[in-house]
Design an enzyme around this catalytic site. Sequence first.
Site, PDB file in Angstrom:
ATOM      1  N   HIS A  69      -7.961   3.251  -3.583  1.00 39.72           N
ATOM      2  CA  HIS A  69      -8.887   3.389  -2.467  1.00 39.72           C
ATOM      3  C   HIS A  69      -9.863   4.476  -2.873  1.00 39.72           C
ATOM      4  CE1 HIS A  69      -5.839   1.832   0.751  1.00 39.72           C
ATOM      5  NE2 HIS A  69      -5.723   1.202  -0.397  1.00 39.72           N
ATOM      6  N   GLN A 118      -7.119  -3.047   8.988  1.00 43.21           N
ATOM      7  CA  GLN A 118      -6.289  -2.038   9.628  1.00 43.21           C
ATOM      8  C   GLN A 118      -5.050  -2.762  10.157  1.00 43.21           C
ATOM      9  OE1 GLN A 118      -5.105   0.829   9.829  1.00 43.21           O
ATOM     10  NE2 GLN A 118      -7.148   1.718  10.079  1.00 43.21           N
ATOM     11  N   ALA A 171     -19.609   2.955   4.282  1.00 43.46           N
ATOM     12  CA  ALA A 171     -18.898   2.297   3.179  1.00 43.46           C
ATOM     13  C   ALA A 171     -19.790   1.256   2.509  1.00 43.46           C
ATOM     14  CB  ALA A 171     -17.625   1.645   3.709  1.00 43.46           C
ATOM     15  N   GLY A 230     -13.846   6.693   4.910  1.00 42.09           N
ATOM     16  CA  GLY A 230     -12.841   7.764   4.954  1.00 42.09           C
ATOM     17  C   GLY A 230     -12.955   8.580   6.223  1.00 42.09           C
ATOM     18  N   ASP A 231     -11.841   9.177   6.617  1.00 44.21           N
ATOM     19  CA  ASP A 231     -11.811  10.087   7.766  1.00 44.21           C
ATOM     20  C   ASP A 231     -11.502  11.470   7.230  1.00 44.21           C
ATOM     21  OD1 ASP A 231     -12.186   8.190   9.808  1.00 44.21           O
ATOM     22  OD2 ASP A 231     -10.099   7.551   9.575  1.00 44.21           O
ATOM     23  N   GLU A 261       0.837  -1.209   0.000  1.00 46.93           N
ATOM     24  CA  GLU A 261       0.000   0.000   0.000  1.00 46.93           C
ATOM     25  C   GLU A 261       0.871   1.258   0.000  1.00 46.93           C
ATOM     26  OE1 GLU A 261      -3.520   0.073   2.413  1.00 46.93           O
ATOM     27  OE2 GLU A 261      -3.030   2.088   3.119  1.00 46.93           O
ATOM     28  N   HIS A 289     -13.738  -0.670  15.356  1.00 51.42           N
ATOM     29  CA  HIS A 289     -13.548   0.706  14.869  1.00 51.42           C
ATOM     30  C   HIS A 289     -13.640   1.669  16.048  1.00 51.42           C
ATOM     31  CE1 HIS A 289     -14.476   4.503  12.800  1.00 51.42           C
ATOM     32  NE2 HIS A 289     -13.777   3.976  11.813  1.00 51.42           N
ATOM     33  N   ALA A 323      -9.595  12.138   2.201  1.00 52.33           N
ATOM     34  CA  ALA A 323     -11.042  12.268   2.338  1.00 52.33           C
ATOM     35  C   ALA A 323     -11.530  13.705   2.245  1.00 52.33           C
ATOM     36  CB  ALA A 323     -11.493  11.633   3.641  1.00 52.33           C
ATOM     37  N   LYS A 344     -21.019  -5.740   6.081  1.00 50.09           N
ATOM     38  CA  LYS A 344     -20.230  -5.132   5.005  1.00 50.09           C
ATOM     39  C   LYS A 344     -19.424  -6.202   4.258  1.00 50.09           C
ATOM     40  CE  LYS A 344     -16.792  -2.398   6.236  1.00 50.09           C
ATOM     41  NZ  LYS A 344     -15.933  -1.237   6.590  1.00 50.09           N
TER      42      LYS A 344
HETATM   43  P1  FAD Z   1     -17.692   2.156   7.647  1.00 47.40           P
HETATM   44  O1  FAD Z   1     -17.672   0.679   7.396  1.00 47.40           O
HETATM   45  O2  FAD Z   1     -18.754   2.924   6.961  1.00 47.40           O
HETATM   46  O3  FAD Z   1     -17.841   2.429   9.205  1.00 47.40           O
HETATM   47  C1  FAD Z   1     -16.784   2.292  10.099  1.00 47.40           C
HETATM   48  C2  FAD Z   1     -17.329   1.872  11.465  1.00 47.40           C
HETATM   49  O4  FAD Z   1     -18.420   2.719  11.840  1.00 47.40           O
HETATM   50  C3  FAD Z   1     -17.853   0.463  11.516  1.00 47.40           C
HETATM   51  O5  FAD Z   1     -16.843  -0.495  11.670  1.00 47.40           O
HETATM   52  C4  FAD Z   1     -18.809   0.572  12.708  1.00 47.40           C
HETATM   53  O6  FAD Z   1     -18.116   0.491  13.918  1.00 47.40           O
HETATM   54  C5  FAD Z   1     -19.377   1.955  12.570  1.00 47.40           C
HETATM   55  N1  FAD Z   1     -20.647   1.903  11.818  1.00 47.40           N
HETATM   56  C6  FAD Z   1     -20.904   2.482  10.624  1.00 47.40           C
HETATM   57  N2  FAD Z   1     -22.203   2.243  10.286  1.00 47.40           N
HETATM   58  C7  FAD Z   1     -22.743   1.509  11.274  1.00 47.40           C
HETATM   59  C8  FAD Z   1     -24.019   0.943  11.520  1.00 47.40           C
HETATM   60  N3  FAD Z   1     -25.025   1.118  10.676  1.00 47.40           N
HETATM   61  N4  FAD Z   1     -24.207   0.224  12.642  1.00 47.40           N
HETATM   62  C9  FAD Z   1     -23.229   0.049  13.530  1.00 47.40           C
HETATM   63  N5  FAD Z   1     -21.975   0.565  13.355  1.00 47.40           N
HETATM   64  C10 FAD Z   1     -21.749   1.273  12.255  1.00 47.40           C
HETATM   65  N6  FAD Z   1      -9.070   6.429   5.038  1.00 47.40           N
HETATM   66  C11 FAD Z   1      -8.902   7.383   4.086  1.00 47.40           C
HETATM   67  O7  FAD Z   1      -9.318   8.530   4.285  1.00 47.40           O
HETATM   68  N7  FAD Z   1      -8.274   7.086   2.905  1.00 47.40           N
HETATM   69  C12 FAD Z   1      -7.822   5.829   2.611  1.00 47.40           C
HETATM   70  O8  FAD Z   1      -7.278   5.581   1.518  1.00 47.40           O
HETATM   71  C13 FAD Z   1      -7.983   4.808   3.595  1.00 47.40           C
HETATM   72  N8  FAD Z   1      -7.548   3.540   3.374  1.00 47.40           N
HETATM   73  C14 FAD Z   1      -7.794   2.565   4.306  1.00 47.40           C
HETATM   74  C15 FAD Z   1      -7.390   1.250   4.034  1.00 47.40           C
HETATM   75  C16 FAD Z   1      -7.640   0.229   4.951  1.00 47.40           C
HETATM   76  C17 FAD Z   1      -7.221  -1.193   4.630  1.00 47.40           C
HETATM   77  C18 FAD Z   1      -8.282   0.539   6.193  1.00 47.40           C
HETATM   78  C19 FAD Z   1      -8.535  -0.550   7.196  1.00 47.40           C
HETATM   79  C20 FAD Z   1      -8.662   1.836   6.478  1.00 47.40           C
HETATM   80  C21 FAD Z   1      -8.439   2.856   5.540  1.00 47.40           C
HETATM   81  N9  FAD Z   1      -8.840   4.186   5.778  1.00 47.40           N
HETATM   82  C22 FAD Z   1      -8.644   5.152   4.822  1.00 47.40           C
HETATM   83  C23 FAD Z   1      -9.440   4.564   7.059  1.00 47.40           C
HETATM   84  C24 FAD Z   1     -10.967   4.474   7.038  1.00 47.40           C
HETATM   85  O9  FAD Z   1     -11.504   5.372   6.093  1.00 47.40           O
HETATM   86  C25 FAD Z   1     -11.467   4.806   8.467  1.00 47.40           C
HETATM   87  O10 FAD Z   1     -11.145   3.749   9.334  1.00 47.40           O
HETATM   88  C26 FAD Z   1     -12.910   5.213   8.566  1.00 47.40           C
HETATM   89  O11 FAD Z   1     -13.138   5.789   9.852  1.00 47.40           O
HETATM   90  C27 FAD Z   1     -13.866   4.031   8.456  1.00 47.40           C
HETATM   91  O12 FAD Z   1     -13.964   3.608   7.187  1.00 47.40           O
HETATM   92  P2  FAD Z   1     -14.833   2.289   6.826  1.00 47.40           P
HETATM   93  O13 FAD Z   1     -14.793   2.170   5.361  1.00 47.40           O
HETATM   94  O14 FAD Z   1     -14.449   1.132   7.669  1.00 47.40           O
HETATM   95  O15 FAD Z   1     -16.287   2.831   7.292  1.00 47.40           O
END
Ligand code: FAD
Length: 289
Positions: free
Chosen positions: A77, A175, A125, A108-109, A17, A149, A51, A165
């Site tokens: 991504h 992560q 997501a 995304g954050d 990555e 998370h 993001a 998901k």
């Molecule tokens: P989601 O799956 O939408 O939600 C994350 C968490 O929110 C869930 O695990 C859960 O705890 C909670 N949640 C959401 N909806 C619900 C629901 N309906 N019910 C209960 N709980 C819920 N960030 C960037 O900005 N750019 C990148 O390129 C990037 N690459 C990444 C690559 C990897 C392999 C990983 C693991 C993370 C990456 N991230 C990146 C960070 C990621 O965007 C953050 O961790 C973000 O906060 C969560 O993204 P997600 O896609 O897991 O979100």
Amino acid sequence: MAKITDLLRAGPTLSFEFSAPRDEDGVRRLNRTLDRLARLQPSFMSVTYGAGGSSRGPTAEVVHHIHHDLGVTAMPHLTCVAHTREEIGVLVDHYREDGVENLLALHGDLPEGGADLRPGQFTRAIDLVGFVRERAPFAIGVAAHPEGHPKASSMEADREHQAAKLRVADFGMTQFFFRVEHYERFMTEMRARGVETPVIPGIMPPTNIEGIARMSAMNNTEFPAEIVARLEAAGEDVAARREVGVEVATRLCEGLLAAGAPGIHLYTMNFSDAPRAVVANLGLRPGLG
Ligand code: FAD
């Protein structure tokens, strides 16, 4: 070029990555790193996407270079926070037209100072996965958080969300974490919820205490005291710290592969020495020591 789903079937996969660079120096360093790591013939390379605002960076250009110039399967991504459906549609169409076959669909954050950005039209997501699926035949990956998370309301709610998901995705990618048990427990709990989707562990060779401590705190990742102590003992000696990071990552990867992980994804931070040394130790690409 290939779909990651097919590569996983032939696994174990090896992938790297990279972060999209923000300035000319970053571009030069990334290009050197990409050249060196492409020689290891990885299964694929992925490129992060910021993001919001300027942090979005030139992900698409780096993906194009990996795919067309280096001849390596590429995975951009894609984060949906602060994006409209239309903007996401444009990005997805661009990747499809460029010959890309894989996407990592993320929430995304927001970056520091990103609070003023207008809210996006996707809130999770999982919704992005559905949108991309309808638009193009990509192999779609999602983020997995073995230790939960940081913003989850409870571990149970988080596990349920992650299972839902993973059920609609083609693969997960974790992560970073430092204990095999975190991955094993996560996979056991996903299987208990009927999830059979492969999840590739993401491994960060720990070479820098401050950086890893900051990211660990942000991600809810345990940064074990024994690793911190070994890095502290190495002091300012960069080579000694790299040796610790490579050794820790090698042992972790060995344990994960023995536990049935479908591949290894190495977080490179856009440097090649530590990832190269880990790959050599693992013998995943023979003759490249
Ligand atoms: P989601 O799956 O939408 O939600 C994350 C968490 O929110 C869930 O695990 C859960 O705890 C909670 N949640 C959401 N909806 C619900 C629901 N309906 N019910 C209960 N709980 C819920 N960030 C960037 O900005 N750019 C990148 O390129 C990037 N690459 C990444 C690559 C990897 C392999 C990983 C693991 C993370 C990456 N991230 C990146 C960070 C990621 O965007 C953050 O961790 C973000 O906060 C969560 O993204 P997600 O896609 O897991 O979100």
